[in-house]
Motif scaffolding. Structure first.
Motif, PDB file in Angstrom:
ATOM      1  N   ASN A 100      41.602  37.277  52.764  1.00  0.00           N
ATOM      2  CA  ASN A 100      42.605  37.627  51.750  1.00  0.00           C
ATOM      3  C   ASN A 100      42.673  36.493  50.724  1.00  0.00           C
ATOM      4  OD1 ASN A 100      44.712  38.766  50.366  1.00  0.00           O
ATOM      5  ND2 ASN A 100      46.260  38.390  51.946  1.00  0.00           N
TER       6      ASN A 100
ATOM      7  N   SER B  77      36.625  47.910  40.934  1.00  0.00           N
ATOM      8  CA  SER B  77      38.065  47.949  41.187  1.00  0.00           C
ATOM      9  C   SER B  77      38.753  46.662  40.751  1.00  0.00           C
ATOM     10  CB  SER B  77      38.287  48.149  42.693  1.00  0.00           C
ATOM     11  OG  SER B  77      39.629  47.896  43.030  1.00  0.00           O
TER      12      SER B  77
ATOM     13  N   ARG C  88      40.801  44.053  48.177  1.00  0.00           N
ATOM     14  CA  ARG C  88      41.399  44.471  49.454  1.00  0.00           C
ATOM     15  C   ARG C  88      41.056  43.495  50.570  1.00  0.00           C
ATOM     16  NH1 ARG C  88      43.407  49.225  48.379  1.00  0.00           N
ATOM     17  NH2 ARG C  88      42.197  50.531  46.952  1.00  0.00           N
TER      18      ARG C  88
ATOM     19  N   PRO D 191      35.388  40.506  50.287  1.00  0.00           N
ATOM     20  CA  PRO D 191      36.395  41.308  49.574  1.00  0.00           C
ATOM     21  C   PRO D 191      36.204  41.294  48.046  1.00  0.00           C
ATOM     22  CG  PRO D 191      37.378  39.272  50.438  1.00  0.00           C
ATOM     23  CD  PRO D 191      36.008  39.398  51.035  1.00  0.00           C
TER      24      PRO D 191
ATOM     25  N   VAL E  49      41.435  45.737  42.415  1.00  0.00           N
ATOM     26  CA  VAL E  49      42.176  45.348  43.614  1.00  0.00           C
ATOM     27  C   VAL E  49      41.229  44.725  44.636  1.00  0.00           C
ATOM     28  CG1 VAL E  49      43.694  46.175  45.451  1.00  0.00           C
ATOM     29  CG2 VAL E  49      43.727  47.285  43.206  1.00  0.00           C
TER      30      VAL E  49
END
Ligand SMILES: *Cc1c(COP(=O)(O)O)cnc(C)c1O
Ligand SMILES: [Zn+2]
Length: 413
Positions: free
Chosen positions: A304, A285, A289, A276, A287
């Motif tokens: 995560n 990015s 994910r 990720p 973010v």
């Protein structure tokens, strides 16, 4: 010992006392340990450090505890190995391997757990707990045994068999959960609020736990004669280790123990099957994910990552990159390190070496840089990843003739 000012929110800078807290009441940002660096500078010098024990506890002034008797199995001060053969294969110049396979339970997690349980004991906790991808399980169970604490360790049920056995042997409670690490972690967040009397090393005492990773920077600087590397490569699971290596080099610079600690380039390494942070980096990015992990690098299989954004920020601000590699490349990386340097690393080490190889090939890690690759766990716990790719060169009858026959074959082929 004992220069902690308190906890501070990484987002809004609000202050909190140094107790078992991990998120900010106001903005839900993560809390981090803050020190009185003026006072540390008055106590800590190159010579005071050199006079300390050959463990992480030689840097006690920069660790968040006041105890003079830590929960200690001897974590840290692992070898920094000059890796000329590996460097030659990769087309690099001055390359070192930080060999954290050589910790009491075989991974860098012993650094963070020794700190977390020392703090937990100071705060009066009698029970240690964690959600683990494997190595943390080993380390919490072992250090809890050493401290005479009870332990509750939660793992995904599909973990490597060796990591299960080498945790269970320490006698604490070991709970295998049908789910992946992110499921285990969610369960533990719920359990942590039901059991405020448990020290969950990566939940309610996480700010202290994570500080232990700074010693990976301290040791490298000391072992380089109080100089810093130009570029380091660090595997990423939650991202905590990478951000704390950065904090460690920064602190040494603040204290005047090294120069240039803020210009160390920090690059991250992930497995393609759980990347990720690498994906966010590649996409430019902000973010990270969440993903569903599917890789042989189980110790890095956090879909995560709690500190993913902070790790990304460190990498970008220091001019590093985050790379990722396939499972086949991971095994190749394990074999390359073993074959060139005699160090048997686990799958996470394969991730680091294979990523380093890619970054060297693409010129991101340069030949004129002094480079350190962090090898964070031993291969003995992930032997199954090698499958039947390695084995005996030959199997023969116990006769000279049989040996002569295979030697003959060897010369012909
Ligand atoms: C846990 C672990 C990591 C990554 O640590 P994070 O701080 O969660 O990023 C790296 N290597 C090994 C062997 C580990 O067990
Ligand atoms: Zn806040």
């Amino acid at each position: 010992m004992g220069f902690v000012e308190g906890l501070r929110c990484r987002e809004c800078s609000r202050s909190y006392p140094a107790t078992a807290l991990h998120v900010c009441d106001y903005c839900f940002g993560p809390l981090e340990v803050a020190y009185d660096y003026k006072a540390v500078a008055g106590s800590m010098s190159r010579s005071s450090i050199a006079a300390g024990p050959s463990t992480i506890w030689r840097y006690a002034d920069l660790l968040p505890v006041s105890s003079t008797s830590p929960v200690d199995l001897g974590a840290g001060f692992t070898p920094l190995v000059r890796a000329d053969r590996l460097a030659a294969e990769l087309g690099l110049g001055e390359l070192y391997v930080k060999d954290d396979t050589r910790n009491p339970t075989g991974s860098f997690k012993d650094r963070v757990v020794s700190v977390a349980l020392t703090k937990a004991r100071e705060l009066g906790f009698k029970v240690a707990a964690c959600a683990s991808t494997g190595n943390l399980a080993n380390s919490v169970a072992a250090h809890a045994a050493r401290a005479g604490m009870d332990s509750y360790v939660f793992i995904p049920s599909n973990l490597e068999r060796v990591k299960i056995q080498t945790t269970a042997v320490f006698g604490g409670k070991l709970v295998a959960v049908d789910g992946n690490y992110d499921d285990v972690n969610r369960l533990c967040a719920e359990l942590a609020s039901e059991h405020p009397d448990w020290a969950f090393v990566n939940v309610n005492v996480r700010p202290y736990y994570s500080e232990g990773s700074k010693t990976l920077a301290f040791e490298v600087a000391e072992q380089l004669g109080w100089e810093v590397p130009d570029h380091v490569v660090v595997p990423i699971a939650s991202g905590s280790q990478l951000t704390k290596i950065h904090k460690g080099f920064h602190e040494l610079t603040t204290l005047g123990l090294v120069e240039g600690g803020d210009s160390v380039r920090i690059s991250g390494a992930q497995a393609d099957g759980c990347s990720p942070v690498a994906t966010a980096f590649a996409d430019g990015s902000d973010v990270v994910r969440p993903v569903r992990p599917d890789t042989i690098a189980k110790s890095l299989a956090i879909g995560n990552p709690a500190d993913g954004w902070y790790a990304l920020d460190v990498v970008r601000s220091t001019g590093g990159v985050v790379g990722s590699v396939t499972d086949a490349e991971i095994v190749e990386g394990m074999r390359l390190l073993a074959r060139t340097e005699g160090i048997f690393a686990e799958t996470a080490g394969g991730v680091t070496i294979a990523t380093l190889a890619k970054l060297a090939a693409s010129g991101v890690v340069r030949r004129d840089e002094r480079v350190v690759a962090y090898i964070t766990g031993t291969g003995l716990k992930t032997v199954e990843a090698l499958g039947d790719q390695v084995g005996p060169s030959a199997t023969i009858a116990p006769t000279l003739a049989a040996f002569a026959a295979i030697e003959q074959e060897g010369h012909q082929s």
